[in-house]
Structures are given as structure tokens and as C-alpha cells.
Enzyme design. Structure first.
Site, PDB file in Angstrom:
ATOM      1  N   ALA A 195      -0.707 -12.968   4.555  1.00 33.76           N
ATOM      2  CA  ALA A 195       0.151 -11.837   4.157  1.00 33.76           C
ATOM      3  C   ALA A 195       1.335 -11.699   5.108  1.00 33.76           C
ATOM      4  O   ALA A 195       2.464 -11.422   4.669  1.00 33.76           O
ATOM      5  CB  ALA A 195      -0.666 -10.549   4.124  1.00 33.76           C
ATOM      6  N   PRO A 254      -6.681  -5.573   8.604  1.00 35.85           N
ATOM      7  CA  PRO A 254      -7.317  -5.955   9.869  1.00 35.85           C
ATOM      8  C   PRO A 254      -7.110  -7.460  10.149  1.00 35.85           C
ATOM      9  O   PRO A 254      -7.170  -8.267   9.229  1.00 35.85           O
ATOM     10  CB  PRO A 254      -8.801  -5.642   9.669  1.00 35.85           C
ATOM     11  CG  PRO A 254      -8.934  -4.981   8.345  1.00 35.85           C
ATOM     12  CD  PRO A 254      -7.633  -5.047   7.621  1.00 35.85           C
ATOM     13  N   SER A 298     -10.131 -11.091  10.054  1.00 39.49           N
ATOM     14  CA  SER A 298     -11.308 -10.461   9.457  1.00 39.49           C
ATOM     15  C   SER A 298     -11.649 -11.021   8.092  1.00 39.49           C
ATOM     16  O   SER A 298     -12.438 -10.439   7.353  1.00 39.49           O
ATOM     17  CB  SER A 298     -11.053  -8.957   9.307  1.00 39.49           C
ATOM     18  OG  SER A 298     -10.814  -8.403  10.558  1.00 39.49           O
ATOM     19  N   GLY A 299     -10.995 -12.117   7.709  1.00 43.45           N
ATOM     20  CA  GLY A 299     -11.303 -12.729   6.411  1.00 43.45           C
ATOM     21  C   GLY A 299     -10.553 -12.106   5.247  1.00 43.45           C
ATOM     22  O   GLY A 299     -10.824 -12.433   4.091  1.00 43.45           O
ATOM     23  N   LEU A 300      -9.610 -11.207   5.551  1.00 39.36           N
ATOM     24  CA  LEU A 300      -8.896 -10.524   4.455  1.00 39.36           C
ATOM     25  C   LEU A 300      -7.485 -11.087   4.236  1.00 39.36           C
ATOM     26  O   LEU A 300      -6.680 -10.499   3.506  1.00 39.36           O
ATOM     27  CB  LEU A 300      -8.830  -9.012   4.718  1.00 39.36           C
ATOM     28  CG  LEU A 300     -10.173  -8.298   4.907  1.00 39.36           C
ATOM     29  CD1 LEU A 300      -9.969  -6.795   5.035  1.00 39.36           C
ATOM     30  CD2 LEU A 300     -11.129  -8.586   3.765  1.00 39.36           C
ATOM     31  N   GLY A 301      -7.185 -12.196   4.871  1.00 43.86           N
ATOM     32  CA  GLY A 301      -5.910 -12.865   4.598  1.00 43.86           C
ATOM     33  C   GLY A 301      -4.714 -12.258   5.309  1.00 43.86           C
ATOM     34  O   GLY A 301      -3.582 -12.343   4.809  1.00 43.86           O
ATOM     35  N   SER A 302      -4.943 -11.670   6.494  1.00 45.99           N
ATOM     36  CA  SER A 302      -3.810 -11.053   7.206  1.00 45.99           C
ATOM     37  C   SER A 302      -2.773 -12.105   7.606  1.00 45.99           C
ATOM     38  O   SER A 302      -1.566 -11.840   7.548  1.00 45.99           O
ATOM     39  CB  SER A 302      -4.290 -10.290   8.442  1.00 45.99           C
ATOM     40  OG  SER A 302      -4.850 -11.180   9.371  1.00 45.99           O
ATOM     41  N   ASP A 310      -5.162 -18.438   0.260  1.00 45.07           N
ATOM     42  CA  ASP A 310      -4.700 -17.150   0.809  1.00 45.07           C
ATOM     43  C   ASP A 310      -3.207 -16.923   0.543  1.00 45.07           C
ATOM     44  O   ASP A 310      -2.834 -15.871   0.008  1.00 45.07           O
ATOM     45  CB  ASP A 310      -4.999 -17.057   2.325  1.00 45.07           C
ATOM     46  CG  ASP A 310      -6.498 -17.003   2.620  1.00 45.07           C
ATOM     47  OD1 ASP A 310      -7.288 -17.303   1.711  1.00 45.07           O
ATOM     48  OD2 ASP A 310      -6.861 -16.662   3.754  1.00 45.07           O
TER      49      ASP A 310
END
Ligand code: MEV
Length: 292
Positions: free
Chosen positions: A96, A86, A89-93, A137
Site C-alpha cells: 500500500a 499496521p 502484520s500481513g495486511l499489505g502495508s 499485494d
């Protein structure tokens, strides 16, 4: 050539890590896929749209290409992105996508960059796009696994489940990091004491993740970390209400990443949790890699 890189989850220590304190971070089993094909012009195809080099719509990919050109001058490339992560959203998209694009470019144009060099380029992209950042990240996205930052201590790999609840509110890292910097400028000794406390929590948690995870203690540490993140102003009403709701179900939770939106995470016995917009992820050993 096609490459992929994983998402990351900051288990403990976000924001404090910008000020050289510790963070405990794991790569997780959601990936971003980037395909690079030689071309006579620049074309970027992603769920955000189809553009040429475009620093508004595709800032991370455009900056990745710009930095790659400094290593190897190219006149064009087509980049195609598919992602399971996502966005915002804080997930490192962002990391990545950057790392997977750099790896795909490296393979397509045969520049033989090491993963360390890919990480260094991705860190430059982070600074180009948001002017500030700890480099955490892109590091995790490049190398995979579970790490204690900044000393790059790779922890023993463990299988465990992390419950992720997406607030569906966007988390803009640069804005949140700036907000914390402003608070620290106003009250340096107070905010630095909070960072010291977060550092203590992270080190306690890292020891446990490296040896034996004790669910009750990890939950207590998550609760403490969340309270301190709230104190520095990076939680919000939606995050607070999710944390409170999970607490009523006996599950401790905290925000992850920059906050102000994004995702909440919980560990321990999370299978029983009942929440909309939630999913379970697991630590991922592998960082950036080439795909068939
Ligand atoms: C963002 O995922 C984590 C922050 O600590 C910023 C950074 O480390 O660059 C908020």
C-alpha cells in the site's frame, strides 16, 4: 499531490499463490496516504523516521522512487506518509505504501501512468526489496475489490465483516517465503500436495464468496487452510493459541499473509468474539486513488 491505497487481506491461499496456485484476496478499508511534493533533494517523512533515499529505513519508498526515476528522471521529491495499516502484520502495508507513493509521484510529475503501469512498477519494487513475491499485494492495493488470483477474476463485491487479531509479532514476508521454499526443496512432492489441497480450499471458498457466503462452510474451509499453513511451518505459538481460543468461542480462524506473526483473521459471526488487539475490517471496492 496526495494519493492513497488500501490494505489487503488474503482470505485463502497465501504461500500457495507463490507457486501459481489460487489465492482469494480482498482489499480492506484501511488506507496508506502518500503526499509527493517537488523538491531539490530527496526527503522521506514517515512514522519510521525522516530520511533521504534510504534502503534500510524506507526500503519500499526508496525503491518506489528509484523505479519511478527510470520512467521520469527527477532530482528530488519530498514524500510524506500517514498510514492506518499496521506495519509487518500481513495486511499489505508495504504494497500500500509503494502503490500510493507511485500514484502520488505520477500525479506530482504528470507522467500519466495507467494503474496497470503503476502495478507493474510496484511489482518490480516487491522483487527489488524481497527478491521473491507473487505480486498479489500490489495488485490488490492498486485495483481494490475482491479477486481470485492469478487469473484476475474479479468477484461480485460483498459486504461482510472480517475480525482481525494482531499478534503484535512482526511477520517478515521474505523470511517466511524462503522458509517455505526450503521445506519444498527438501520434500517437493509433499509440499506440492499441500499446495494442491490449499488450492482446492481456495477454489471452493471463491465460489462461495462469488455467490452466497455460507458461514459454516467458510469456517470449515478456514480451519482446513490454517491446518495446512501450520503444516508448512508458517504458523507459530501465538497464532495457534489465538486460533484455539477463537475455536473455543465457536469461531474458525486462520493466519493471513506470510505468517510467523502478523494477524489472524476470522469470518462469519465474529461480532461476539472477545479478543484484545482485535478490530473489524470490511472489503473495500476502491484501489489506489488521488486525494483532494
Ligand atoms: C504475503 O502477503 C503473501 C505470500 O503469499 C507472499 C506472496 O504472495 O508474495 C506469503
Amino acid at each position: 499531490m496526495k494519493a492513497s491505497a488500501p490494505a489487503k487481506i488474503i482470505l485463502f491461499g497465501e504461500h500457495a499463490v507463490v507457486y501459481k496456485k489460487h489465492a482469494l484476496v480482498t482489499a480492506v478499508n484501511l488506507r496508506c496516504y502518500a503526499e509527493a511534493k517537488k523538491s531539490s533533494n530527496f526527503r522521506i517523512i514517515s512514522p519510521l523516521g525522516v530520511t533521504s533515499l534510504d534502503f534500510e529505513v524506507h526500503p519500499w519508498i526508496s525503491c518506489a522512487i528509484k523505479n519511478f526515476i527510470k520512467v521520469k528522471p527527477i532530482n528530488g521529491v519530498e514524500i510524506k506518509i500517514e498510514s492506518e495499516i499496521p506495519i509487518a502484520s500481513g495486511l499489505g502495508s508495504s504494497a500500500a505504501v509503494t502503490v500510493s507513493v507511485l500514484k502520488a509521484l505520477d500525479a506530482e510529475f504528470e507522467t500519466n501512468l495507467t494503474n496497470e503501469e503503476i502495478y507493474e512498477l510496484a511489482k518490480k519494487v516487491e522483487i527489488d526489496v524481497q527478491s521473491i513475491g507473487s505480486g498479489t499485494d500490489p495488485f490488490i492495493s492498486t485495483f481494490g475489490g475482491i479477486w481470485l488470483i492469478p487469473e484476475r477474476k474479479k468477484l461480485n463485491f460483498k459486504e461482510f465483516e472480517i475480525l482481525v487479531i494482531d499478534t503484535k509479532e512482526k511477520s517478515i514476508t521474505a523470511d517466511m517465503v524462503k522458509k517455505v521454499a526450503e521445506l519444498r526443496n527438501k520434500y517437493p512432492e509433499i509440499v506440492d500436495s499441500i499446495f494442491d489441497a490449499i488450492d482446492g480450499i481456495t477454489l471452493r471458498a471463491a465460489k462461495m464468496f462469488d455467490e452466497k457466503i455460507e458461514n459454516e462452510k467458510i469456517s470449515e474451509l478456514a480451519f482446513l487452510n490454517q491446518c495446512l499453513l501450520k503444516a508448512i511451518g508458517v504458523s507459530n505459538r501465538k497464532i495457534d493459541s489465538i486460533v484455539e481460543n477463537l475455536c473455543k468461542q465457536g469461531i474458525a480462524a486462520k493466519l493471513t499473509g506470510a505468517g510467523g506473526g502478523g494477524c489472524v483473521i476470522a469470518f462469519g459471526n465474529v461480532k461476539s468474539a472477545n479478543f484484545e488487539n482485535s478490530f473489524i475490517v470490511k472489503p473495500e471496492r476502491e484501489g489506489v486513488r488521488l486525494e483532494e
